[in-house]
Design an enzyme around this catalytic site. Sequence first.
Site, short mmCIF file in Angstrom:
data_model
loop_
_atom_site.label_atom_id
_atom_site.label_comp_id
_atom_site.label_asym_id
_atom_site.label_seq_id
_atom_site.Cartn_x
_atom_site.Cartn_y
_atom_site.Cartn_z
N SER A 125 3.93 -1.97 10.32
CA SER A 125 5.39 -2.00 10.52
C SER A 125 6.00 -3.36 10.17
O SER A 125 6.96 -3.80 10.82
CB SER A 125 5.76 -1.59 11.95
OG SER A 125 5.35 -0.26 12.21
N GLU B 193 -4.93 -4.90 10.69
CA GLU B 193 -3.90 -3.87 10.86
C GLU B 193 -4.15 -3.13 12.18
O GLU B 193 -4.93 -2.17 12.21
CB GLU B 193 -3.95 -2.87 9.71
CG GLU B 193 -3.68 -3.48 8.35
CD GLU B 193 -3.16 -2.44 7.37
OE1 GLU B 193 -2.06 -2.64 6.86
OE2 GLU B 193 -3.82 -1.42 7.15
N GLU C 159 -6.66 4.61 8.12
CA GLU C 159 -6.48 6.04 7.81
C GLU C 159 -7.73 6.62 7.18
O GLU C 159 -8.06 7.79 7.40
CB GLU C 159 -5.24 6.21 6.91
CG GLU C 159 -3.96 5.96 7.70
CD GLU C 159 -2.81 5.38 6.89
OE1 GLU C 159 -2.84 5.43 5.66
OE2 GLU C 159 -1.86 4.87 7.53
N HIS D 43 -9.28 1.09 5.15
CA HIS D 43 -8.01 1.29 5.85
C HIS D 43 -8.24 2.21 7.04
O HIS D 43 -9.05 3.14 6.97
CB HIS D 43 -6.98 1.90 4.88
CG HIS D 43 -5.60 1.85 5.44
ND1 HIS D 43 -5.17 2.76 6.38
CD2 HIS D 43 -4.57 0.99 5.25
CE1 HIS D 43 -3.92 2.46 6.72
NE2 HIS D 43 -3.54 1.38 6.05
N GLY E 257 3.08 -1.07 4.23
CA GLY E 257 3.08 0.36 3.92
C GLY E 257 4.49 0.81 3.57
O GLY E 257 4.98 0.61 2.45
N GLY E 258 5.17 1.41 4.53
CA GLY E 258 6.49 2.02 4.31
C GLY E 258 7.47 1.13 3.54
O GLY E 258 8.12 1.59 2.60
N ASN F 209 0.87 -1.18 0.00
CA ASN F 209 0.00 0.00 0.00
C ASN F 209 0.90 1.23 0.00
O ASN F 209 1.52 1.55 1.01
CB ASN F 209 -0.88 -0.04 1.26
CG ASN F 209 -1.72 1.22 1.41
OD1 ASN F 209 -1.77 2.07 0.51
ND2 ASN F 209 -2.39 1.36 2.55
N TRP F 210 0.96 1.87 -1.15
CA TRP F 210 1.89 3.01 -1.28
C TRP F 210 1.37 4.26 -0.57
O TRP F 210 2.10 5.24 -0.44
CB TRP F 210 2.13 3.33 -2.76
CG TRP F 210 2.81 2.24 -3.55
CD1 TRP F 210 3.12 0.96 -3.11
CD2 TRP F 210 3.27 2.31 -4.90
NE1 TRP F 210 3.73 0.26 -4.11
CE2 TRP F 210 3.84 1.06 -5.22
CE3 TRP F 210 3.24 3.31 -5.87
CZ2 TRP F 210 4.39 0.79 -6.48
CZ3 TRP F 210 3.78 3.05 -7.13
CH2 TRP F 210 4.36 1.80 -7.42
N LYS F 211 0.12 4.27 -0.21
CA LYS F 211 -0.51 5.45 0.41
C LYS F 211 -0.28 6.69 -0.49
O LYS F 211 -0.21 6.55 -1.71
CB LYS F 211 0.01 5.63 1.84
CG LYS F 211 -0.14 4.33 2.66
CD LYS F 211 0.08 4.50 4.12
CE LYS F 211 -0.11 3.15 4.83
NZ LYS F 211 0.01 3.21 6.25
N GLY G 155 2.89 2.40 10.76
CA GLY G 155 3.81 3.52 10.58
C GLY G 155 4.55 3.93 11.84
O GLY G 155 5.20 4.97 11.88
P1 13P Z 1 3.33 0.47 7.62
O1 13P Z 1 3.85 -0.82 7.03
O2 13P Z 1 4.02 1.68 7.10
O3 13P Z 1 3.27 0.40 9.11
O4 13P Z 1 1.82 0.62 7.13
C1 13P Z 1 0.96 -0.47 7.20
C2 13P Z 1 -0.27 -0.14 6.47
O5 13P Z 1 -1.02 0.73 6.88
C3 13P Z 1 -0.55 -0.86 5.23
O6 13P Z 1 -1.85 -0.62 4.79
#
Ligand code: 13P
Length: 253
Positions: free
Chosen positions: A216, A170, A100, A98, A237-238, A9-11, A176
């Site tokens: 993470s 999640e 967020e 998600h 994510g990251g 997930n590149w956000k 993050g």
């Molecule tokens: P991180 O891997 O950056 O913690 O993010 C996880 C995430 O929200 C994937 O959707």
Amino acid sequence: MRKKIVAGNWKMNTNLQSGIALASQINKLVKNLPDDSKTGIVIAPPFLHLSSVQGAIDNEKICLASQNCAAYPKGAYTGEISAKMLQSAGVKAVIIGHSERRAYFGETDETLSTKVDLCLENNLKPIFCCGEQLAERQSGNYFNIVQNQLLKGLFGLSPENFERVIIAYEPVWAIGTGVTASAEQAQEMHKFIRAIIADKYGSLIADDTTILYGGSCKPSNAKELFSQPDVDGGLIGGASLKAEDFIEIVKAI
Ligand code: 13P
């Protein structure tokens, strides 16, 4: 046998050029994976990038996903992108709910349930996110929270439609933050999720449901997380923004 999946997930990261470059790097590394690798690989770039990324990857080997879709089929909803539009652009899966989006864009369980329906109507696979916040973890209420999210967001589906869904657990406190859920914490929740699916849809469907862990997850901890019996891969994510790290995580399955 349920499918193992690693999804990136590149956000809201990369611009169009760097996004295409990242997709091309991932595509190159995926080509070098052994032919018998059965892990499904998914990338979810920003909307703007989707068509270009679609042209830059081998769509047989990498599944293109979006990070969201509209809660309406079409019409006067300025700025929104419908499930039908995504389908026409070669998208195969959509991240729904998600944390967020729940936290910053006020998405409710009801909205998410509508989005899941729209995805399925348009032949898109929902990757449905659930997970508790830190205070909910600390108060010990986390099973209830996740159960409610699944009840309201997904459990209205027919068995046939439920089988088309991927779930991503999640925990919000792990997203993050660099603080990963321990393998035991992840397994405990994944096992619980599978048990409530079995209660609702039966154990055959529960055994076939892919449940990803997100929060993470990185090359250094992916193997331990993925070795848990109910953890079927990750939503990253990251670490999905670096092609090498992302592929290291794919190899950790
Ligand atoms: P991180 O891997 O950056 O913690 O993010 C996880 C995430 O929200 C994937 O959707």
